[in-house]
Design an enzyme around this catalytic site. Structure first.
Site, mmCIF file in Angstrom:
data_model
loop_
_atom_site.group_PDB
_atom_site.id
_atom_site.type_symbol
_atom_site.label_atom_id
_atom_site.label_comp_id
_atom_site.label_asym_id
_atom_site.label_seq_id
_atom_site.Cartn_x
_atom_site.Cartn_y
_atom_site.Cartn_z
ATOM 1 N N LYS A 74 40.452 37.895 42.062
ATOM 2 C CA LYS A 74 39.064 38.346 42.167
ATOM 3 C C LYS A 74 38.252 38.147 40.887
ATOM 4 O O LYS A 74 37.032 38.032 40.933
ATOM 5 C CB LYS A 74 39.021 39.815 42.583
ATOM 6 C CG LYS A 74 39.358 40.076 44.045
ATOM 7 C CD LYS A 74 38.199 39.699 44.946
ATOM 8 C CE LYS A 74 38.425 40.196 46.371
ATOM 9 N NZ LYS A 74 37.266 39.919 47.244
ATOM 10 N N SER A 104 47.861 36.678 46.129
ATOM 11 C CA SER A 104 46.509 36.923 45.637
ATOM 12 C C SER A 104 46.379 38.083 44.654
ATOM 13 O O SER A 104 45.402 38.147 43.902
ATOM 14 C CB SER A 104 45.563 37.155 46.818
ATOM 15 O OG SER A 104 45.984 38.271 47.582
#
Length: 336
Positions: free
Chosen positions: A59, A310
């Site tokens: 992110k 992720s």
């Protein structure tokens, strides 16, 4: 942006600019293999370890790219954002490094580790709602009342461009990948990576992976079930989003080759696998793409598969839950 084709033509510039913009800001995370994983799946699997990224998640790429491009006027207004946890940390760090005040709305059940990490970067935290969507409404209200600059977690071209750099790195590290699996919440990572891959490597398949308990994008992609969920609660809290993004979904619909879902038990199995075999703790969202490979490898025709791990910001307090779900998965496989 609504014209996906036109945006794709321009995307090369967007993603390359983002790549250059992030050179000094993010880690070039490793693309690792696991002998055990290859033996279990009978495939060559490459794991993109974004859990080793700054803030513990991919992110930071989109958040940093967006924040760095704000004008001085936009920055002076301060930043407001909504996040299930990882976007919050990326925004908070990027804002801190630029000297911008940040106020971030997060669901009340966000893991304490993510809240504490976000606060440590200097952001003000507001806990609101049961899911990302309720937190988003709170952030939207704040933006309207205070005039702050909104940094969206996924529905933003600059954020998507930043996330798309994951795909370019993977293809640089292993040019002969034929399929990439990507976890999906609001769709910023999947849309950004699909645009990057289909612009430069159109022969590579892109497959999105959602938690079955938070499958709004999968429902829409497959034309079954509600497009907007009344509730979504999964151990993959980072991808527990009630509906697909308005900007991300048209890109996903046009460019993504397929989507699959994984159960809570399958996600937990992937978490435990990474801990036992890779000596690495990953969060539920980060384990989703691996879960699809571990538990659905017979449905994947490709031989050289990349999977985005992720994030690594797992909630340690829920480890007993992960273990129980993983054991239940073993029981289910024995019975079936």
């Amino acid at each position: 942006m609504n014209d996906v084709g036109n945006y794709q033509e321009k995307y090369g510039v967007h993603v390359v600019n983002a790549m250059e913009n992030l050179l000094q800001a993010v880690h070039r995370t490793p693309l690792q293999q696991s002998t055990t994983l290859n033996e279990v799946t009978h495939k060559d699997v490459f794991l993109k370890m974004e859990n080793l990224q700054r803030t513990g998640s991919f992110k930071i790429r989109g958040a940093y790219n967006k924040v760095s491009m704000l004008t001085d006027i936009e920055a002076a207004r301060g930043i407001v954002a909504a996040s299930a946890g990882n976007h919050a940390q990326g925004v908070a760090l990027a804002a801190s490094e630029r000297g911008i005040k940040a106020k971030i709305f997060m669901p009340v059940h966000t893991p304490t580790s993510k809240i504490d990490a976000t606060r440590s970067y200097g952001a003000e935290i507001v806990l609101e709602g049961e899911s990302y969507n309720e937190a988003f409404k709170g952030a939207e209200r704040e933006q309207q009342e205070r005039g702050a600059t909104f940094v969206h977690a996924f529905d933003d071209p600059d954020v998507m461009a930043g996330q798309g750099t994951v795909a370019l790195e993977m293809m640089q590290q292993c040019p002969d990948l034929d399929t990439i699996l990507v976890p999906v919440g609001g769709g910023g990572l999947l849309a950004g990576m699909a645009l990057a891959v289909k612009t430069y490597f159109p022969h590579v398949n892109i497959i999105g992976v959602q938690a079955s308990e938070a499958s709004a994008t999968w429902n829409r992609f497959k034309g079954t079930g509600p497009k907007v969920l009344h509730s979504c609660k999964s151990i993959a809290d980072g991808i527990s989003v009630k509906e697909a993004g308005k900007l991300t979904y048209p890109i996903i619909e046009q460019l993504v080759d397929d989507m699959v879902t994984v159960s809570e038990e399958e996600i937990a199995t992937a978490i435990i696998f990474m801990l036992e075999r890779h000596k690495t703790l990953v969060e539920g969202a980060g384990a989703a793409s691996l879960a699809a490979i571990l538990c659905k490898s017979n449905h994947l025709k490709s031989r050289r598969i990349g999977a985005v791990i992720s994030g690594g910001n797992a909630d340690i307090e829920k480890f007993s839950t992960y273990k129980k779900l993983s054991e239940r998965a073993k029981t289910i496989r024995r019975i079936s």
